[in-house]
Design a protein around this motif. Structure first.
Motif, PDB file in Angstrom:
ATOM      1  N   THR A 110      57.976  35.468  97.099  1.00 16.49           N
ATOM      2  CA  THR A 110      58.320  34.417  98.061  1.00 16.49           C
ATOM      3  C   THR A 110      57.610  33.108  97.771  1.00 16.49           C
ATOM      4  O   THR A 110      58.003  32.070  98.303  1.00 16.49           O
ATOM      5  CB  THR A 110      57.956  34.878  99.488  1.00 16.49           C
ATOM      6  N   SER A 111      56.562  33.128  96.933  1.00 17.90           N
ATOM      7  CA  SER A 111      55.869  31.879  96.634  1.00 17.90           C
ATOM      8  C   SER A 111      56.776  30.912  95.881  1.00 17.90           C
ATOM      9  O   SER A 111      56.684  29.688  96.068  1.00 17.90           O
ATOM     10  CB  SER A 111      54.608  32.160  95.814  1.00 17.90           C
ATOM     11  N   ILE A 112      57.677  31.436  95.033  1.00 18.00           N
ATOM     12  CA  ILE A 112      58.611  30.558  94.325  1.00 18.00           C
ATOM     13  C   ILE A 112      59.551  29.888  95.314  1.00 18.00           C
ATOM     14  O   ILE A 112      59.850  28.692  95.207  1.00 18.00           O
ATOM     15  CB  ILE A 112      59.393  31.361  93.274  1.00 18.00           C
ATOM     16  N   VAL A 113      60.023  30.648  96.300  1.00 22.81           N
ATOM     17  CA  VAL A 113      60.921  30.082  97.303  1.00 22.81           C
ATOM     18  C   VAL A 113      60.214  28.981  98.102  1.00 22.81           C
ATOM     19  O   VAL A 113      60.766  27.903  98.334  1.00 22.81           O
ATOM     20  CB  VAL A 113      61.443  31.189  98.232  1.00 22.81           C
ATOM     21  N   LEU A 168      53.338  22.714  90.760  1.00 20.77           N
ATOM     22  CA  LEU A 168      53.167  24.015  91.405  1.00 20.77           C
ATOM     23  C   LEU A 168      54.405  24.883  91.247  1.00 20.77           C
ATOM     24  O   LEU A 168      54.312  26.103  91.040  1.00 20.77           O
ATOM     25  CB  LEU A 168      52.843  23.817  92.890  1.00 20.77           C
ATOM     26  N   PHE A 169      55.575  24.270  91.327  1.00 24.62           N
ATOM     27  CA  PHE A 169      56.814  25.030  91.182  1.00 24.62           C
ATOM     28  C   PHE A 169      56.958  25.581  89.766  1.00 24.62           C
ATOM     29  O   PHE A 169      57.300  26.760  89.572  1.00 24.62           O
ATOM     30  CB  PHE A 169      58.004  24.134  91.533  1.00 24.62           C
ATOM     31  N   ILE A 170      56.661  24.768  88.757  1.00 21.95           N
ATOM     32  CA  ILE A 170      56.766  25.223  87.369  1.00 21.95           C
ATOM     33  C   ILE A 170      55.725  26.305  87.086  1.00 21.95           C
ATOM     34  O   ILE A 170      55.999  27.293  86.389  1.00 21.95           O
ATOM     35  CB  ILE A 170      56.616  24.029  86.413  1.00 21.95           C
ATOM     36  N   ALA A 197      56.216  30.231  85.792  1.00 24.17           N
ATOM     37  CA  ALA A 197      55.521  30.805  84.627  1.00 24.17           C
ATOM     38  C   ALA A 197      54.775  32.086  84.998  1.00 24.17           C
ATOM     39  O   ALA A 197      54.822  33.080  84.265  1.00 24.17           O
ATOM     40  CB  ALA A 197      54.559  29.770  84.050  1.00 24.17           C
ATOM     41  N   SER A 198      54.084  32.084  86.148  1.00 24.71           N
ATOM     42  CA  SER A 198      53.366  33.285  86.567  1.00 24.71           C
ATOM     43  C   SER A 198      54.332  34.419  86.910  1.00 24.71           C
ATOM     44  O   SER A 198      54.054  35.595  86.620  1.00 24.71           O
ATOM     45  CB  SER A 198      52.475  32.971  87.768  1.00 24.71           C
ATOM     46  N   PHE A 199      55.470  34.085  87.501  1.00 25.92           N
ATOM     47  CA  PHE A 199      56.472  35.107  87.802  1.00 25.92           C
ATOM     48  C   PHE A 199      57.019  35.726  86.519  1.00 25.92           C
ATOM     49  O   PHE A 199      57.193  36.945  86.423  1.00 25.92           O
ATOM     50  CB  PHE A 199      57.615  34.486  88.609  1.00 25.92           C
ATOM     51  N   SER A 200      57.270  34.889  85.511  1.00 29.70           N
ATOM     52  CA  SER A 200      57.747  35.412  84.230  1.00 29.70           C
ATOM     53  C   SER A 200      56.708  36.328  83.590  1.00 29.70           C
ATOM     54  O   SER A 200      57.053  37.366  83.000  1.00 29.70           O
ATOM     55  CB  SER A 200      58.077  34.244  83.297  1.00 29.70           C
ATOM     56  N   THR A 234      59.565  21.904  79.379  1.00 26.08           N
ATOM     57  CA  THR A 234      58.150  22.256  79.540  1.00 26.08           C
ATOM     58  C   THR A 234      57.861  23.653  79.007  1.00 26.08           C
ATOM     59  O   THR A 234      56.859  23.873  78.308  1.00 26.08           O
ATOM     60  CB  THR A 234      57.766  22.164  81.022  1.00 26.08           C
ATOM     61  N   ALA A 235      58.735  24.620  79.321  1.00 23.57           N
ATOM     62  CA  ALA A 235      58.549  25.984  78.813  1.00 23.57           C
ATOM     63  C   ALA A 235      58.677  26.024  77.293  1.00 23.57           C
ATOM     64  O   ALA A 235      57.931  26.750  76.620  1.00 23.57           O
ATOM     65  CB  ALA A 235      59.574  26.926  79.452  1.00 23.57           C
ATOM     66  N   LEU A 236      59.599  25.235  76.736  1.00 23.50           N
ATOM     67  CA  LEU A 236      59.781  25.228  75.291  1.00 23.50           C
ATOM     68  C   LEU A 236      58.551  24.672  74.582  1.00 23.50           C
ATOM     69  O   LEU A 236      58.140  25.184  73.540  1.00 23.50           O
ATOM     70  CB  LEU A 236      61.019  24.403  74.928  1.00 23.50           C
ATOM     71  N   VAL A 237      57.954  23.622  75.138  1.00 21.98           N
ATOM     72  CA  VAL A 237      56.761  23.043  74.522  1.00 21.98           C
ATOM     73  C   VAL A 237      55.630  24.072  74.499  1.00 21.98           C
ATOM     74  O   VAL A 237      54.906  24.216  73.506  1.00 21.98           O
ATOM     75  CB  VAL A 237      56.337  21.769  75.266  1.00 21.98           C
ATOM     76  N   GLY A 238      55.463  24.813  75.606  1.00 24.05           N
ATOM     77  CA  GLY A 238      54.405  25.821  75.654  1.00 24.05           C
ATOM     78  C   GLY A 238      54.603  26.931  74.642  1.00 24.05           C
ATOM     79  O   GLY A 238      53.672  27.315  73.915  1.00 24.05           O
TER      80      GLY A 238
END
Length: 489
Positions: free
Chosen positions: A91-94, A162-164, A168-171, A293-297
């Motif tokens: 629910t944190s993502i929501v 925070l959303f991004i 990342a943590s969910f993934s 952003t994910a691709l750069v990481g």
């Protein structure tokens, strides 16, 4: 999800409500499509921005409903524990997505009366401001609007970060859950409920599965992110070329604009002016910038590992690489004679001479000898755990994980289950333990911390298993003694 109601009923009901909302929007779009407003012939994409916002929103409603129905259908096929379900239904993502949406819409609503913008233009400005694209064709010109930009941009960019980070943590959590499923399919259950006689775990096989999974996942994320990035770049450029025909954009101009926007450079020399172009940019940017952003990481990780891999290949074919085996054998011979490395600030149990004193006459008894061997092994496990704790307290970047595994694996992966008191080290003509070959030396500090914690967890599980076995043996001996006393009586 927060109330933990029945998953199937709750998600099916929610999916139906999303589908109903999409039907309402598509109905309104259909009514407007039959009554188009008068436009100038050269103008392209003649409907208003709100019209296109309605189409995009209805399509997203259908996508959300499909995802919810898919999850509801998989609840009975994939058995998840309450803890796993809480990880999936994050629910944190929501909440963070709602915070980001509130920042976008709230800022747009505040700037409408201040700057005299329309709601779609204000939302278009808020998106490229919070995403740090900075196109610049719509900017605040009043003193109040520029003054409010300081707190608004700070709050908006923070909510975006925070959303991004939550994504990342969910993934990462989903990756750990998938890894656990693969280990369980291979017959390795590291999270099983403690039993009286826990099953033996093939640590070499578990370590190989873990290493292969992380390598496969890293390349999968890289491939998916790269494909999504090129899709958002090339296909979106074709859409912007069509929407901006009135400006005379070529496909190269559209490619230039989408690339500058994707990388958040935002020169501002080209920008969409049509109603469809502005509306499409809002949804496109909210999706494209996080993908970038994910691709750069992941490119940083894959690129660094690729450089290390080629350097290692060059090392193997070089003259110095030919001498590596001799140097390794020499260092390992020196390591056999070296004491176990201990942290100066940690007090180890066997440092006290009293812990090593025993009656020499007891060594003649086989039972006592077995107990002493078991106690020595347990003491060795405790010492290794304390050594790992000391590593986590210090600088882990200088820790050689390969050597640590070579010393720890013999305590876990043995045929008799009792481990060995001496580390298994390679000698001349013998290969190194295969479990260390899967350990990559190019690890970040975070990955090294996780690896050390995994070593500590396995050692603790081995220690608990041995203590449970000893307790069970003690209970059995007490029962036999009680039975013998009853017979004597």
């Amino acid at each position: 999800m927060k109330l933990k109601w029945n998953a199937v009923r709750g998600f099916v009901l929610t999916a139906c409500l999303w589908s109903f909302s999409a039907a309402i929007l598509f109905s309104l779009v259909g009514v407007v499509a039959h009554q188009p407003p008068p436009v100038i012939p050269p103008q392209t994409w003649r409907y208003t921005q709100n019209y296109y916002y309605g189409i995009f929103a209805a399509a997203l409603y259908i996508l959300i409903a499909s995802l919810l129905m898919n999850y509801a259908g998989s609840v009975h096929t994939v058995h998840l524990t309450p803890k796993d379900r809480a990880s999936v239904e994050d629910t944190s993502i929501v909440l963070r997505a709602l915070t980001l949406a509130t920042s976008l819409l709230g800022g747009a609503a505040i700037y409408i009366p201040i700057e005299g913008w329309s709601l779609p233009d204000a939302l278009y400005w808020a998106v490229y401001t919070i995403l740090t694209v900075g196109i610049g064709n719509i900017v605040p010109k009043t003193h109040l609007g520029r003054s409010l930009l300081f707190p608004y941009a700070t709050v908006g960019i923070t909510s975006l970060g925070l959303f991004i980070s939550s994504i990342a943590s969910f993934s990462a959590r989903m990756g750990e859950l998938h890894l656990r499923f693969e280990l369980e399919q291979a017959g390795i259950n590291l999270h099983a409920v403690p039993q009286a006689t826990p099953p033996k775990i093939n640590i070499s096989k578990a370590r190989t599965i873990k290493s292969n999974y992380h390598r496969r996942r890293r390349w999968l994320v890289f491939t998916f992110s790269s494909g999504a990035w090129f899709l958002l770049w090339l296909v979106s450029a074709r859409i912007f070329k069509s929407s901006e025909r009135s400006q005379g954009w070529t496909y190269f101009d559209a490619l230039y604009f989408t690339f500058v926007s994707l990388t958040t450079i935002g020169y501002g020399d080209l920008y969409p002016s049509s109603n469809f172009g502005k509306s499409f940019f809002v949804f496109w940017a909210l999706l494209a910038v996080p993908v970038m952003t994910a691709l750069v990481g992941v490119m940083g990780q894959v690129g660094f590992r690729a450089v290390v891999y080629f350097m290692q290949r060059l090392w193997k074919v070089s003259l110095w690489g030919r001498c590596r085996s001799a140097i390794w054998a020499f260092l390992m011979k020196r390591r056999v004679d070296m004491p176990i490395r201990k942290h100066p600030d940690v007090e180890y149990p066997n440092d006290n001479p009293r812990n090593n004193q025993h009656d020499p006459s007891d060594s003649q008894c086989g039972l006592v000898a077995g107990q002493m061997k078991s106690a020595q092994h347990e003491l060795r496990l405790v010492e290794e755990i304390m050594t790992l704790v000391a590593m986590l307290q210090g600088d882990v970047e200088n820790v050689d994980l390969r050597h640590e595994w070579v010393r720890i694996v013999p305590l876990l992966d043995t045929e008799d289950g009792h481990g060995s008191l001496e580390p298994i080290l390679p000698t001349e003509g013998q290969p190194r333990p295969h479990v260390s070959e899967a350990i990559c030396p190019d690890r970040s500090a975070t990955d090294q911390n996780k690896e050390i914690l995994w070593m500590m967890k396995l050692l603790i599980e081995m220690l608990c298993s041995r203590l449970r076995d000893e307790i069970q043996e003690g209970v059995s001996m007490e029962g036999e003694m009680a039975t013998a006393r009853g017979w004597t009586t």
